[in-house]
Every structure is written in structure tokens, then in C-alpha cells.
Scaffold this active site. Structure first.
Site, short mmCIF file in Angstrom:
data_model
loop_
_atom_site.label_atom_id
_atom_site.label_comp_id
_atom_site.label_asym_id
_atom_site.label_seq_id
_atom_site.Cartn_x
_atom_site.Cartn_y
_atom_site.Cartn_z
N ASP A 1 0.83 -1.21 0.00
CA ASP A 1 0.00 0.00 0.00
C ASP A 1 0.86 1.25 0.00
O ASP A 1 0.52 2.25 -0.63
CB ASP A 1 -0.90 0.01 1.24
CG ASP A 1 -1.90 -1.12 1.20
OD1 ASP A 1 -2.40 -1.45 0.11
OD2 ASP A 1 -2.18 -1.70 2.27
N GLY A 2 1.98 1.19 0.72
CA GLY A 2 2.89 2.33 0.77
C GLY A 2 3.39 2.70 -0.63
O GLY A 2 3.52 3.88 -0.97
N ARG B 1 -8.66 19.16 23.09
CA ARG B 1 -7.36 19.09 23.78
C ARG B 1 -6.93 17.64 23.79
O ARG B 1 -7.71 16.76 24.18
CB ARG B 1 -7.46 19.59 25.22
CG ARG B 1 -7.59 21.08 25.35
CD ARG B 1 -7.60 21.45 26.82
NE ARG B 1 -7.64 22.90 27.01
CZ ARG B 1 -8.76 23.61 26.93
NH1 ARG B 1 -9.91 23.04 26.66
NH2 ARG B 1 -8.71 24.92 27.12
N ALA C 1 -6.29 10.35 21.40
CA ALA C 1 -6.10 10.58 22.84
C ALA C 1 -6.59 11.95 23.30
O ALA C 1 -5.79 12.80 23.71
CB ALA C 1 -4.63 10.37 23.22
P1 NAP Z 1 3.99 1.95 6.90
O1 NAP Z 1 4.28 2.40 8.31
O2 NAP Z 1 4.98 1.15 6.15
O3 NAP Z 1 2.58 1.19 6.83
C1 NAP Z 1 1.71 1.01 7.83
C2 NAP Z 1 0.78 -0.15 7.47
O4 NAP Z 1 -0.47 0.37 6.99
C3 NAP Z 1 1.29 -1.09 6.37
O5 NAP Z 1 1.01 -2.40 6.75
C4 NAP Z 1 0.47 -0.68 5.17
O6 NAP Z 1 0.32 -1.73 4.22
C5 NAP Z 1 -0.85 -0.36 5.83
N1 NAP Z 1 -1.79 0.45 5.08
C6 NAP Z 1 -1.55 1.54 4.30
N2 NAP Z 1 -2.70 2.01 3.78
C7 NAP Z 1 -3.70 1.19 4.24
C8 NAP Z 1 -5.11 1.17 4.04
N3 NAP Z 1 -5.74 2.09 3.31
N4 NAP Z 1 -5.83 0.19 4.67
C9 NAP Z 1 -5.22 -0.71 5.44
N5 NAP Z 1 -3.88 -0.75 5.66
C10 NAP Z 1 -3.13 0.20 5.06
O7 NAP Z 1 3.63 3.24 6.03
P2 NAP Z 1 3.28 3.27 4.51
O8 NAP Z 1 3.24 1.90 3.93
O9 NAP Z 1 4.14 4.31 3.93
O10 NAP Z 1 1.77 3.81 4.55
C11 NAP Z 1 1.44 5.07 5.11
C12 NAP Z 1 0.16 4.88 5.86
O11 NAP Z 1 0.40 4.04 6.95
C13 NAP Z 1 -0.45 6.15 6.44
O12 NAP Z 1 -1.30 6.75 5.51
C14 NAP Z 1 -1.18 5.62 7.66
O13 NAP Z 1 -2.54 5.37 7.39
C15 NAP Z 1 -0.55 4.29 7.95
N6 NAP Z 1 0.07 4.32 9.28
C16 NAP Z 1 -0.63 3.75 10.29
C17 NAP Z 1 -0.16 3.81 11.58
C18 NAP Z 1 -0.97 3.19 12.68
O14 NAP Z 1 -1.93 2.49 12.36
N7 NAP Z 1 -0.63 3.45 13.92
C19 NAP Z 1 1.05 4.43 11.86
C20 NAP Z 1 1.76 4.99 10.80
C21 NAP Z 1 1.24 4.94 9.49
P3 NAP Z 1 1.55 -2.24 3.31
O15 NAP Z 1 2.33 -3.16 4.20
O16 NAP Z 1 0.89 -2.97 2.18
O17 NAP Z 1 2.35 -1.04 2.87
MN MN Z 2 4.40 -0.01 3.93
#
Ligand code: NAP
Ligand code: MN
Length: 267
Positions: free
Chosen positions: A48-49, A150, A187
């Protein structure tokens, strides 16, 4: 006319191999040509990233570009095709050249104290946080003060982004046929003195949110993977974008099946 394809991949060994295999398949086929500029179809290889970064690379051309994701990594919520299905994928691209399905996006405007503003589109979400101290922010919906928040911060997500960060902060999963954005708290402080709604809210079309920041100094603002943190941010406006993202629907999965597959299924 040959369909102009752009390919974007991450650098994991498996993705590099899939990239190589895909190039070979496409080279044998008169229907396609691989291009660097102005693709009509963008194929991403990774997770997805990878698809999120491809989206941001072509976000100024959303009316002419369709996306398709090949999955080689961990989750792959947006990436429908598996690495071992390349031939089937290329065949289906030949037979169904113009089909697509589209999903809503989030329109983000960051307003600065000095009058400047920056405009973005988000595919998953935008978050605003303070980091080191409690963030204090006035949340307006349709120009009316809704609450003084807040806490750590706020997340505003699209329906397809509802399964990403939004889900981790207790937001609802929203079907992408619904034109909506979701405001979720990170939070929040809730007690006799400070009060917020305390639950996620789903906001419809023709409505908008504006978050006025009442704490000094730097704030962390994200738009998907982009980091636009900095000082001097006065407010951030959110609405459902006029633009939508189009996916080639060759193997369009039932949304709730996709949710089950990503979060519940254990095999
Ligand atoms: P990452 O930290 O490598 O990915 C976080 C996880 O979120 C990966 O497993 C990614 O899938 C998954 N993901 C991304 N879009 C999704 C969606 N629409 N539905 C379900 N899962 C999804 O960061 P990244 O791959 O660059 O993606 C950035 C996104 O990660 C941000 O937009 C944010 O939504 C999410 N994220 C979530 C958290 C959290 O949940 N605490 C923290 C940081 C970022 P893949 O393994 O296929 O890439
Ligand atoms: Mn990713």
C-alpha cells in the site's frame, strides 16, 4: 493504440523480480508500451505504501491516470493482484482496457499565519498533532464552532483510508461508495473541565472542517506519507475532494471481503 503503462516498484528483492517478469510479459505484447512520462495506467509493485507514493506522484493527473497494484509485501489493502498472477493480470488488461472504479479523496488546505496556503490531496488520511505538548485546537464544522479539542491530535480520513491509521485510533471502517470523511480523535483529554465529542464523526459532501490551532510553535501535519510539519500554521481545512482516484477494476474485490482478508482471516 498501445496503452501507456508506468511502473513503480519498491526495492525489495521480490518486487524487483516481479518488475523484471512484468517487463518481459509486456515486451511480448502489442497492446502496451512502457513509458516514463504521461502513463494512462500506473502499475505499482510492492504494498500500500508503494501505491500511496505512486498516487502522490500522479495526483495532478487523476482524470487521465488509472492505478493498479501488485502485492509483494505485508498487507496490501489497496493492491489486488498477487505476484504469481501476472499473466492473468496482463490478459485481463487486454480485454478490459477502459474499465475502472473510483474512490473519494480528501482535499486539504494548510493555512499559515503569514497568509500563505498549501493545497494537498490525501488518499488515506491527514493527521495534525502537537507531539511534545497537549494540542489545543478549535474544530469548526461548516463555519460553526463544534468543539475545543485538547489532546494528542486529530485524524481526518477517506473511506479507503478508514482501514489505515483511522482504524488504529478507533475510527469506523467506511465503505468507499460513501462520499464521506471521518474525523477521529487521538487521545483526547476528557474530564469535567475539558470536553470533546469523544467518538469518531462521519462528515458528508458539501460540508467542511476547519481546525484552528491554538498552541504556539511547531505542529506535526501529515498527508498520507508526506510530512508537512512546521511552525506558523494557523488552520487546516478539510473537505471531500472533487477529484477521485480511479483503479483499473480488472480484479475488483468486494470491499468487505478485502476487510475480512486484511484483518480477520487467519489462513
Ligand atoms: P507503513 O508504516 O509502512 O505502513 C503502515 C501499514 O499500513 C502497512 O502495513 C500498510 O500496508 C498499511 N496500510 C496503508 N494504507 C492502508 C489502508 N488504506 N488500509 C489498510 N492498511 C493500510 O507506512 P506506509 O506503507 O508508507 O503507509 C502510510 C500509511 O500508513 C499512512 O497513511 C497511515 O494510514 C498508515 N500508518 C498507520 C499507523 C498506525 O496504524 N498506527 C502508523 C503509521 C502509518 P503495506 O504493508 O501494504 O504497505
Ligand atoms: Mn508499507
Amino acid at each position: 493504440m498501445r496503452l501507456k503503462i508506468g511502473i513503480i516498484h519498491n526495492n525489495e528483492a521480490k518486487s524487483l523480480k516481479v518488475h523484471e517478469d512484468l517487463l518481459k510479459l509486456v515486451a511480448k505484447n502489442d497492446n502496451f508500451t512502457v513509458v516514463e512520462h504521461d502513463p494512462e495506467l500506473v502499475i505499482t509493485i510492492g504494498g500500500d505504501g508503494t501505491l500511496l507514493s505512486a498516487f502522490h506522484r500522479y495526483s495532478h493527473k487523476l482524470d487521465t491516470v488509472r492505478f493498479l497494484g501488485v502485492h509483494t509485501g505485508h498487507l496490501g489493502f489497496y493492491t489486488d493482484w498477487r505476484d504469481y498472477e501476472l499473466e492473468e493480470m496482463v490478459d485481463s488488461l487486454c480485454s478490459d482496457r477502459d474499465k475502472s472504479v473510483s474512490y473519494p479523496l480528501l482535499d486539504v488546505v494548510v493555512n499559515f499565519e503569514d497568509g500563505r496556503h498549501k493545497h494537498f490531496l490525501a488518499m488515506n488520511e491527514s493527521t495534525v498533532r502537537k507531539g511534545n505538548r497537549t494540542m489545543v485546537a478549535d474544530v469548526y464544522i461548516k463555519d460553526e464552532l463544534f468543539e475545543r479539542f485538547r489532546g494528542d491530535g486529530l485524524s481526518i480520513s477517506t473511506p479507503t483510508g478508514s482501514t489505515a491509521y483511522n482504524k488504529s485510533v478507533g475510527g469506523a471502517v467506511v465503505h468507499p461508495s460513501i462520499s464521506a470523511m471521518q474525523l477521529a480523535e487521538i487521545a483526547s483529554l476528557n474530564n469535567r473541565v475539558f470536553r470533546t465529542l469523544g467518538s469518531p464523526s462521519i462528515i458528508g459532501p458539501d460540508e467542511w472542517i476547519e481546525i484552528f490551532l491554538n498552541t504556539d510553535g511547531k505542529h506535526m501535519v501529515t498527508i498520507d506519507q508526506l510530512d508537512v510539519s512546521g511552525g506558523g500554521i494557523r488552520s487546516i481545512q478539510y473537505k471531500i475532494a472533487e477529484e477521485r482516484i480511479h483503479f483499473a477494476s480488472y480484479k475488483h474485490m468486494h470491499f468487505w471481503h478485502r476487510v475480512k482478508d486484511a484483518f480477520i482471516r487467519e489462513d
